[in-house]
Design a protein around this motif. Structure first.
Motif, short mmCIF file in Angstrom:
data_model
loop_
_atom_site.label_atom_id
_atom_site.label_comp_id
_atom_site.label_asym_id
_atom_site.label_seq_id
_atom_site.Cartn_x
_atom_site.Cartn_y
_atom_site.Cartn_z
N HIS A 186 78.14 1.85 44.13
CA HIS A 186 78.67 2.47 42.92
C HIS A 186 80.05 3.05 43.21
N HIS A 187 81.04 2.57 42.45
CA HIS A 187 82.40 3.07 42.60
C HIS A 187 82.59 4.31 41.73
N VAL A 188 83.18 5.37 42.32
CA VAL A 188 83.42 6.62 41.60
C VAL A 188 84.92 6.73 41.36
N PRO A 189 85.40 6.35 40.16
CA PRO A 189 86.85 6.31 39.90
C PRO A 189 87.54 7.65 40.11
N TYR A 190 86.88 8.76 39.76
CA TYR A 190 87.53 10.07 39.86
C TYR A 190 87.94 10.36 41.30
N TRP A 191 87.10 10.00 42.25
CA TRP A 191 87.39 10.25 43.66
C TRP A 191 88.03 9.04 44.34
N GLY A 192 88.00 7.90 43.67
CA GLY A 192 88.48 6.68 44.30
C GLY A 192 87.58 6.26 45.44
N ALA A 193 86.31 6.69 45.40
CA ALA A 193 85.37 6.48 46.49
C ALA A 193 84.26 5.51 46.06
N THR A 194 83.46 5.08 47.03
CA THR A 194 82.33 4.20 46.77
C THR A 194 81.09 4.74 47.48
N LEU A 195 80.01 4.84 46.72
CA LEU A 195 78.71 5.22 47.28
C LEU A 195 77.92 3.95 47.55
N ARG A 196 77.51 3.74 48.79
CA ARG A 196 76.70 2.59 49.18
C ARG A 196 75.30 3.08 49.54
N THR A 197 74.29 2.59 48.85
CA THR A 197 72.92 3.00 49.13
C THR A 197 72.07 1.76 49.37
N GLY A 198 70.97 1.96 50.10
CA GLY A 198 70.09 0.84 50.38
C GLY A 198 68.68 1.28 50.69
N TYR A 199 67.73 0.42 50.33
CA TYR A 199 66.32 0.62 50.68
C TYR A 199 65.80 -0.68 51.28
N ARG A 200 65.03 -0.57 52.35
CA ARG A 200 64.49 -1.73 53.05
C ARG A 200 63.02 -1.51 53.37
N TYR A 201 62.19 -2.49 53.02
CA TYR A 201 60.77 -2.44 53.37
C TYR A 201 60.44 -3.61 54.28
N TYR A 202 59.77 -3.32 55.38
CA TYR A 202 59.40 -4.33 56.37
C TYR A 202 57.90 -4.29 56.62
N ILE A 218 60.67 -9.00 54.74
CA ILE A 218 61.61 -7.91 54.51
C ILE A 218 62.09 -7.98 53.07
N TYR A 219 61.94 -6.88 52.35
CA TYR A 219 62.51 -6.77 51.01
C TYR A 219 63.61 -5.71 51.08
N GLN A 220 64.79 -6.05 50.58
CA GLN A 220 65.92 -5.12 50.67
C GLN A 220 66.61 -5.02 49.32
N GLN A 263 72.26 -5.74 44.79
CA GLN A 263 71.83 -6.90 45.55
C GLN A 263 70.36 -6.75 45.95
N MET A 264 69.61 -7.84 45.78
CA MET A 264 68.21 -7.89 46.20
C MET A 264 68.02 -9.09 47.12
N THR A 265 67.34 -8.90 48.25
CA THR A 265 67.07 -10.00 49.17
C THR A 265 65.63 -9.96 49.64
N LEU A 266 65.10 -11.13 49.90
CA LEU A 266 63.75 -11.28 50.44
C LEU A 266 63.81 -12.24 51.62
N THR A 267 63.32 -11.81 52.76
CA THR A 267 63.32 -12.63 53.97
C THR A 267 61.90 -12.78 54.48
N MET A 268 61.49 -14.01 54.78
CA MET A 268 60.19 -14.29 55.35
C MET A 268 60.39 -14.96 56.71
N SER A 269 59.64 -14.52 57.71
CA SER A 269 59.76 -15.05 59.07
C SER A 269 58.39 -15.48 59.58
#
Length: 392
Positions: free
Chosen positions: A250-266, A243-245, A213-219
């Protein structure tokens, strides 16, 4: 708290629409309201403190090693009700009980002022679903002893035929009235602030296990941006920000887990530039139970009109009298911060219970890419939240 927290976001009305969903793409189907409704109750406790290390002028040497600052207790409720296949109504309410003390300049506790306040806020959003699209309109109101805010938002969402790509746009308008208690320390009677925010977002399932997901917010804000309870605080009467985000699940089937990562520039016209990196690992354990550890790093430059304190009693606090704009608010200084947290969640039938704890620490020397602001003591905060929800 970070200076970027001072810039009003579009709020949960747009944030809810832009929240990255599960990493598995949905089958091609028409947009429609959820099958079930939801009622949720939350309780949040927040408290912060700062170390007392810098020897500011007028200190006696008997100051405590840690200065307890603000405490917030905040119960909230959310109700989400589908009306057939085409309509969804969301409503929420929150009460913040705030008490404590805050320095009038920098992190000098000798001039700290005590306060106690209650904030009551609520919002309402109505969403209409069509074939591969949705339109939502929301209103929000927040009121406390010295600050009243009203906001309106409109949000649109469109999906491709395979539902692998979603485009979101949103418009937010807010109008705030500020009436400081006893005029604050700056003698302010009544002021106003208005802002317009535009948001564009793109969400795409790039594989069976990856969602981006990519988002751009202007205020664009005009009006009163100074803090009436901070000494020598005089900020420009306009503040534009962007703000650019970028987020990746990423779902990891072997562990049944999900890695959620994010970067935000303000960035904003005050001169602040900030970067945020965040990672969460969602790990299911026993049936219905999962743990989510969290780690976040934040760094920002100072506002162009922020001035570091001096310890010379003859010139303290050191703000030049000829400066057009000035601030000694530590939230607008240069610093870095680290947040570590853990969330536990358990579901049984239609019920879900969760608990989360986060620890935040802010230090000047943790700023990335340059020296942080001098003379600012470390800042700490603890956030605890518990909740329960029921789907029907």
């Amino acid at each position: 708290m970070a200076a970027t927290d001072l810039a009003r976001p579009l709020g949960w009305l747009a944030a809810a629409a832009l929240a990255v969903p599960g990493v598995m793409p949905r089958p091609a189907a028409a947009e429609e309201a959820p099958d079930k409704g939801l009622v949720a109750l939350k309780y949040l406790h927040y408290e912060d403190s700062q170390s007392v290390q810098t020897q500011y002028p007028f200190y006696s040497g008997n100051e405590p090693s840690t200065f307890k600052r603000i405490r917030v207790d905040s119960p909230s409720a959310l109700l989400s009700v589908p009306l057939g296949r085409r309509w969804l109504v969301d409503a929420s309410a929150v009460v913040d009980e705030v008490s404590g003390a805050s320095p009038r300049y920098y992190s000098d506790i000798s001039g700290a002022s005590r306060m106690s306040d209650r904030r009551v806020a609520g919002d309402l959003k109505v969403t209409h679903f069509e074939e591969r699209s949705a339109l939502a309109v929301g209103v929000a109101h927040s009121g406390e002893n010295d600050y009243v805010s009203n906001a309106l938002s409109v949000e649109g969402r469109w999906s491709t035929e395979d539902n692998n790509t979603t485009l979101t746009t949103a418009l937010g308008l807010s109008s705030d009235t500020i009436e400081p208690t006893d005029g604050g320390v700056l003698g302010v009677e009544q002021e106003h602030k208005r802002s317009i925010e535009l948001l564009m977002g793109l969400t795409r399932a790039v594989s069976r296990n990856d969602l981006v997901q990519m988002t751009l917010t202007m205020s664009f804000g005009r009006g009163y941006f100074s803090d009436p309870y901070k000494q020598f605080d005089n900020r420009p009467r306009s503040r534009n920000s962007g703000i650019y985000q970028l987020r990746w699940n990423h779902h990891v089937p072997y562990w049944g887990a999900t890695l959620r990562t994010g970067y935000r520039y303000y960035y904003d016209t005050f001169g602040i530039g900030a970067h945020t990196l965040e990672a969460q690992w969602v790990q299911p354990l026993a049936e219905g139970f999962k743990l989510t550890p969290l780690l976040r790093y934040y760094t920002q430059s100072s506002a162009s009109f922020y001035h570091d304190p001096v310890t010379d009693i003859e010139v303290y606090p050191g703000l030049p009298s000829e400066a057009k704009y000035s601030t000694d608010d530590q939230r607008l200084s240069a610093f870095g911060a680290i947040t570590a947290g853990l969330k536990a969640e358990y579901s049984w039938g239609p019920w879900t219970a969760d608990a989360k704890v986060e620890r935040y620490e802010q230090r000047s020397q943790w700023r990335l890419g340059g020296q942080g602001s001098l003379g600012i003591d470390p800042f700490h905060a603890t956030i605890v939240q518990v909740g329960v929800s029921y789907s029907f």
